[in-house]
Scaffold this active site. Structure first.
Site, PDB file in Angstrom:
ATOM      1  N   ARG A 145       0.924  -0.904  -0.272  1.00  0.00           N
ATOM      2  CA  ARG A 145      -0.384   0.318   0.085  1.00  0.00           C
ATOM      3  C   ARG A 145       1.260   1.230  -0.391  1.00  0.00           C
ATOM      4  NH1 ARG A 145      -3.098  -2.636   4.858  1.00  0.00           N
ATOM      5  NH2 ARG A 145      -4.835  -4.087   3.076  1.00  0.00           N
ATOM      6  N   ARG A 164     -10.372   3.481   6.026  1.00  0.00           N
ATOM      7  CA  ARG A 164      -9.329   4.002   6.025  1.00  0.00           C
ATOM      8  C   ARG A 164      -8.874   4.011   3.767  1.00  0.00           C
ATOM      9  NH1 ARG A 164      -6.695  -2.253   7.103  1.00  0.00           N
ATOM     10  NH2 ARG A 164      -7.254  -2.782   5.466  1.00  0.00           N
ATOM     11  N   ARG A 166     -12.915  -8.701   1.163  1.00  0.00           N
ATOM     12  CA  ARG A 166     -12.930  -8.776   2.606  1.00  0.00           C
ATOM     13  C   ARG A 166     -13.990  -9.298   3.747  1.00  0.00           C
ATOM     14  NH1 ARG A 166      -7.021  -6.515   3.613  1.00  0.00           N
ATOM     15  NH2 ARG A 166      -6.044  -7.076   1.383  1.00  0.00           N
TER      16      ARG A 166
HETATM   17  N1  LIG Z   1      -1.606 -16.825   7.612  1.00  0.00           N
HETATM   18  C1  LIG Z   1      -0.844 -15.366   8.243  1.00  0.00           C
HETATM   19  N2  LIG Z   1      -1.514 -14.241   8.065  1.00  0.00           N
HETATM   20  C2  LIG Z   1      -1.266 -13.382   7.541  1.00  0.00           C
HETATM   21  C3  LIG Z   1      -0.045 -13.081   7.472  1.00  0.00           C
HETATM   22  N3  LIG Z   1       0.530 -11.513   7.624  1.00  0.00           N
HETATM   23  C4  LIG Z   1      -0.828 -10.633   7.373  1.00  0.00           C
HETATM   24  N4  LIG Z   1      -1.426 -11.838   7.579  1.00  0.00           N
HETATM   25  C5  LIG Z   1      -3.524 -11.761   7.207  1.00  0.00           C
HETATM   26  O1  LIG Z   1      -3.656 -11.313   6.079  1.00  0.00           O
HETATM   27  C6  LIG Z   1      -4.764 -10.652   6.076  1.00  0.00           C
HETATM   28  C7  LIG Z   1      -4.476  -9.593   5.579  1.00  0.00           C
HETATM   29  O2  LIG Z   1      -3.653  -8.659   5.889  1.00  0.00           O
HETATM   30  P1  LIG Z   1      -3.102  -6.805   5.152  1.00  0.00           P
HETATM   31  O3  LIG Z   1      -2.891  -7.157   3.406  1.00  0.00           O
HETATM   32  O4  LIG Z   1      -2.671  -6.617   5.538  1.00  0.00           O
HETATM   33  O5  LIG Z   1      -4.493  -6.447   5.416  1.00  0.00           O
HETATM   34  P2  LIG Z   1      -5.389  -5.852   6.820  1.00  0.00           P
HETATM   35  O6  LIG Z   1      -5.914  -6.810   7.484  1.00  0.00           O
HETATM   36  O7  LIG Z   1      -6.901  -5.064   5.891  1.00  0.00           O
HETATM   37  O8  LIG Z   1      -4.570  -4.877   7.666  1.00  0.00           O
HETATM   38  C8  LIG Z   1      -4.582 -10.220   7.548  1.00  0.00           C
HETATM   39  O9  LIG Z   1      -6.377 -11.325   8.479  1.00  0.00           O
HETATM   40  C9  LIG Z   1      -3.391 -10.184   8.503  1.00  0.00           C
HETATM   41  O10 LIG Z   1      -3.973 -10.688   9.964  1.00  0.00           O
HETATM   42  C10 LIG Z   1       0.991 -13.891   7.881  1.00  0.00           C
HETATM   43  O11 LIG Z   1       2.302 -14.153   8.103  1.00  0.00           O
HETATM   44  N5  LIG Z   1       0.633 -15.319   7.996  1.00  0.00           N
HETATM   45  N1  LIG Z   2     -12.360   1.215  17.485  1.00  0.00           N
HETATM   46  C1  LIG Z   2     -11.850   2.097  16.295  1.00  0.00           C
HETATM   47  N2  LIG Z   2     -12.985   3.090  16.284  1.00  0.00           N
HETATM   48  C2  LIG Z   2     -12.680   3.453  15.304  1.00  0.00           C
HETATM   49  N3  LIG Z   2     -12.491   3.333  13.616  1.00  0.00           N
HETATM   50  C3  LIG Z   2     -10.912   2.584  14.325  1.00  0.00           C
HETATM   51  C4  LIG Z   2     -10.857   2.088  15.472  1.00  0.00           C
HETATM   52  N4  LIG Z   2      -9.847   0.610  15.314  1.00  0.00           N
HETATM   53  C5  LIG Z   2      -9.355   1.421  14.161  1.00  0.00           C
HETATM   54  N5  LIG Z   2     -10.088   1.589  13.275  1.00  0.00           N
HETATM   55  C6  LIG Z   2      -9.693   2.206  12.185  1.00  0.00           C
HETATM   56  O1  LIG Z   2      -9.968   1.488  11.613  1.00  0.00           O
HETATM   57  C7  LIG Z   2      -9.163   1.330  10.088  1.00  0.00           C
HETATM   58  C8  LIG Z   2      -8.572  -0.030  10.015  1.00  0.00           C
HETATM   59  O2  LIG Z   2      -7.998  -0.462  11.409  1.00  0.00           O
HETATM   60  P1  LIG Z   2      -6.428  -1.331  10.966  1.00  0.00           P
HETATM   61  O3  LIG Z   2      -6.116  -1.691  12.040  1.00  0.00           O
HETATM   62  O4  LIG Z   2      -6.125  -0.521   9.784  1.00  0.00           O
HETATM   63  O5  LIG Z   2      -7.346  -2.669  10.855  1.00  0.00           O
HETATM   64  P2  LIG Z   2      -7.004  -3.720  10.491  1.00  0.00           P
HETATM   65  O6  LIG Z   2      -4.785  -3.955  10.855  1.00  0.00           O
HETATM   66  O7  LIG Z   2      -7.465  -5.243  11.206  1.00  0.00           O
HETATM   67  O8  LIG Z   2      -6.839  -5.000   8.928  1.00  0.00           O
HETATM   68  C9  LIG Z   2      -8.730   2.615  10.361  1.00  0.00           C
HETATM   69  O9  LIG Z   2      -8.802   3.264   9.466  1.00  0.00           O
HETATM   70  C10 LIG Z   2      -8.354   2.842  12.007  1.00  0.00           C
HETATM   71  O10 LIG Z   2      -7.613   3.696  11.896  1.00  0.00           O
END
Ligand SMILES: Nc1nc2c(ncn2[C@@H]2O[C@H](COP(=O)(O)OP(=O)(O)O)[C@@H](O)[C@H]2O)c(=O)[nH]1
Ligand SMILES: Nc1ncnc2c1ncn2[C@@H]1O[C@H](COP(=O)(O)OP(=O)(O)O)[C@@H](O)[C@H]1O
Length: 390
Positions: free
Chosen positions: A176, A269, A280
Site C-alpha cells: 500500500r 481506511r 474482505r
Molecule cells: N497466515 C498469515 N496471515 C497473515 C500474515 N500477515 C498478515 N496476515 C493476515 O492477512 C490478512 C490481510 O492482511 P493485510 O493485507 O495487511 O490487510 P488488513 O488485514 O486489512 O490490514 C490479515 O488478516 C492479516 O492478519 C502472515 O504472516 N500469515
Molecule cells: N476502535 C476504533 N474505532 C474507530 N476506528 C477504528 C478503531 N480501531 C481502528 N480504527 C480504524 O479502522 C481502520 C482499520 O484499522 P486497521 O488497524 O488498519 O485494521 P486491520 O489491521 O485489522 O485491518 C483504520 O482506519 C483505523 O484507524
C-alpha cells in the site's frame, strides 16, 4: 536413496560402528546410536574444512541415508560433543565456540520431525539452536480486515518500543502507499515464497483474500533474539497452524462491534478497491465464526472504543509478563574449553572444564539444565539454564 553398505565394523565402547571404503574415520565426527539408526554428524579429513553433513546409517538395511535437513544449520567449530537426550534429539555442544553458538539440538524424532517425515516419506532431521533462558510468550493477534489489529499493535509498539517487536510477515500482495518493505511486510514473489515454504523456512503460511502470507521462522526468532516480545498479526488459518507448532504463544482475537462498523472502517481506511473490500467483508464472516469457536483463541477482545480495547489488551499482556534471562556477564564469559569432560545426570549435563593457560576460558564445574525446554525446530530451543557450581 541409500548408498552401498559399509564393508566392516569398528567396535567403539561396545557399539559396532560401520566403516567401509566410503567412510574413512574422520576428524570431528560424532556418532549417536538410537535404536536401529546411527546419526553421524560433521567430519573432515583435516581440521580446516569441518563439514556439517549429517548421515544416518540404517542398521536394519545396512545402508547410509541422506536425510532432508530442516532448520537453521549450524557451522561446526573445530570439535563438538554429541549427547543423546530423550531418544528424540541429540544435544551438540561445540567447544571453543561463542556462548550464543555453543548449544545446538539435532532433532531426530520430535513431533516436528515425525510430521515432516510423514509428509516427505524420507528420513528427516532438524536443527534447532539452544538458547539460555526464556523470553515471554509471543502474542498472536487475529481478526477480520479493518477491525483495528494494525492500529492496536502500532499503539503497543509506540508505547513500549523496547518491550515488543513485530514479526514482519512475507506477502505476495502489492504494497500500500505508505507501506515499507521489511518494516510492514517483506513483499515477495509468489514462486520464491512457495520455494521457501517448501524448504521449511516458514512457521506458517496461508492464502488470505487471494494472496499468500506467511511468518518466516527468522521473523519470530530475530525478535526473540533481541529479547523482545514478539507480536504476530496473522489470519485465523495461520493462528491455527501456530497453535499446532512448537511455538508457545498467546492467541488473541479482535472482533468488531458490528458488521456495519467493520465495513465503515474498511471503507474509511481507503486502501482497497470496491472488489477487494467486498472480498474482505465476505471473508470476515467465516473468520468471525472461526475466531469465536472454542479452542483456538485464548482471549477475545471487542474493539468498539479504541482506547478501551487498547487498555484491555495491555491488561491481558501484563498477566503473564515474565522472563528468565541469564546473567549477561556470566554468558559473556561462558565457553566450553577443549579440555573438559561431560556427564549426564537426569535432565542435567555436568561440564567439568579444565584450565587452559592459553586463554581465559572458565574452569570449574558447570551445570546445563534442560529440564524445562520449550520451542524447538524449526525455531530455537529455549528454556535452557546454565550455572556454575562451587
Ligand atoms: N497466515 C498469515 N496471515 C497473515 C500474515 N500477515 C498478515 N496476515 C493476515 O492477512 C490478512 C490481510 O492482511 P493485510 O493485507 O495487511 O490487510 P488488513 O488485514 O486489512 O490490514 C490479515 O488478516 C492479516 O492478519 C502472515 O504472516 N500469515
Ligand atoms: N476502535 C476504533 N474505532 C474507530 N476506528 C477504528 C478503531 N480501531 C481502528 N480504527 C480504524 O479502522 C481502520 C482499520 O484499522 P486497521 O488497524 O488498519 O485494521 P486491520 O489491521 O485489522 O485491518 C483504520 O482506519 C483505523 O484507524
Amino acid at each position: 536413496m541409500g548408498e552401498e553398505a559399509p564393508e566392516c565394523f569398528l567396535e567403539i565402547s561396545d557399539k559396532l560402528l560401520p566403516i567401509g571404503h566410503d567412510l574413512k574415520p574422520q576428524i570431528n565426527q560424532s556418532f549417536t546410536f538410537i535404536g536401529d539408526k546411527i546419526y553421524a554428524v560433521g567430519g573432515s579429513e583435516d581440521t580446516t574444512n569441518i563439514s556439517t553433513s549429517i548421515k544416518v546409517f540404517d542398521r536394519l538395511t545396512g545402508t547410509w541415508l541422506d536425510p532432508t535437513v530442516f532448520g537453521t544449520k549450524l557451522t561446526l567449530s573445530k570439535s563438538h560433543e554429541a549427547i543423546l537426550l530423550n531418544n528424540d534429539r541429540i544435544l551438540i555442544l561445540e567447544t571453543e565456540s561463542s556462548p550464543d553458538n555453543c548449544i545446538w539440538f539435532l532433532e531426530v524424532d520430535t513431533p516436528f520431525v515425525k510430521q515432516k517425515r510423514k509428509l516427505l516419506g524420507n528420513e528427516v532431521v532438524a536443527w534447532s539452536k539452544g538458547v539460555i533462558g526464556d523470553v515471554p510468550k509471543p502474542i498472536v493477534i487475529s481478526g477480520p480486515s479493518g477491525v483495528g489489529k494494525g492500529t492496536l499493535i502500532a499503539k503497543l509498539m509506540m508505547e513500549f518500543p523496547s518491550t515488543f517487536g513485530f514479526s514482519v510477515s512475507h506477502t505476495t500482495r502489492a504494497p500500500r502507499e505508505k507501506e515499507m518493505n521489511g518494516v510492514h511486510y517483506h513483499f515477495t514473489e509468489r514462486s520464491k515464497m512457495e520455494k521457501d515454504i517448501q524448504d521449511g523456512k516458514f512457521l506458517e503460511s496461508a492464502l488470505v483474500h487471494g494472496n499468500l502470507y506467511g511468518t518466516s521462522i527468522e521473523a519470530v526468532e530475530t525478535v526473540s533474539d533481541d529479547e523482545k516480545r514478539c507480536i504476530l498479526d496473522i489470519d485465523v488459518q495461520g493462528a491455527s497452524q501456530v497453535r499446532a507448532s512448537s511455538l508457545e504463544a498467546i492467541f488473541i482475537f479482535i472482533c468488531p462491534p458490528s458488521n456495519e462498523e467493520l465495513e465503515k472502517r474498511l471503507r474509511a481506511r481507503g486502501t482497497e478497491n470496491e472488489q477487494q473490500i467486498e472480498k474482505r467483508l465476505r471473508n470476515a464472516k467465516a473468520e468471525l465464526l472461526r475466531g469465536k469457536s472454542p479452542g483456538l483463541f485464548d482471549h477475545i477482545l471487542v474493539n468498539e472504543d479504541l482506547e478501551t480495547c487498547y487498555q484491555n489488551l495491555k491488561t491481558l499482556l501484563a498477566l503473564d509478563e515474565h522472563t528468565n534471562a541469564p546473567s549477561q556477564q556470566f554468558m559473556e564469559n561462558f565457553k566450553i574449553p577443549i579440555s573438559h569432560s561431560l556427564s549426564k545426570v537426569d535432565s542435567k549435563i555436568l561440564i567439568q572444564c579444565g584450565t587452559n593457560e592459553l586463554d581465559s576460558s572458565p574452569s570449574g564445574m558447570f551445570v546445563l539444565d534442560f529440564s524445562s525446554l520449550n520451542g524447538g525446530a524449526p525455531g530455537r530451543t529455549r528454556g535452557l539454564r546454565i550455572y556454575a557450581t562451587d
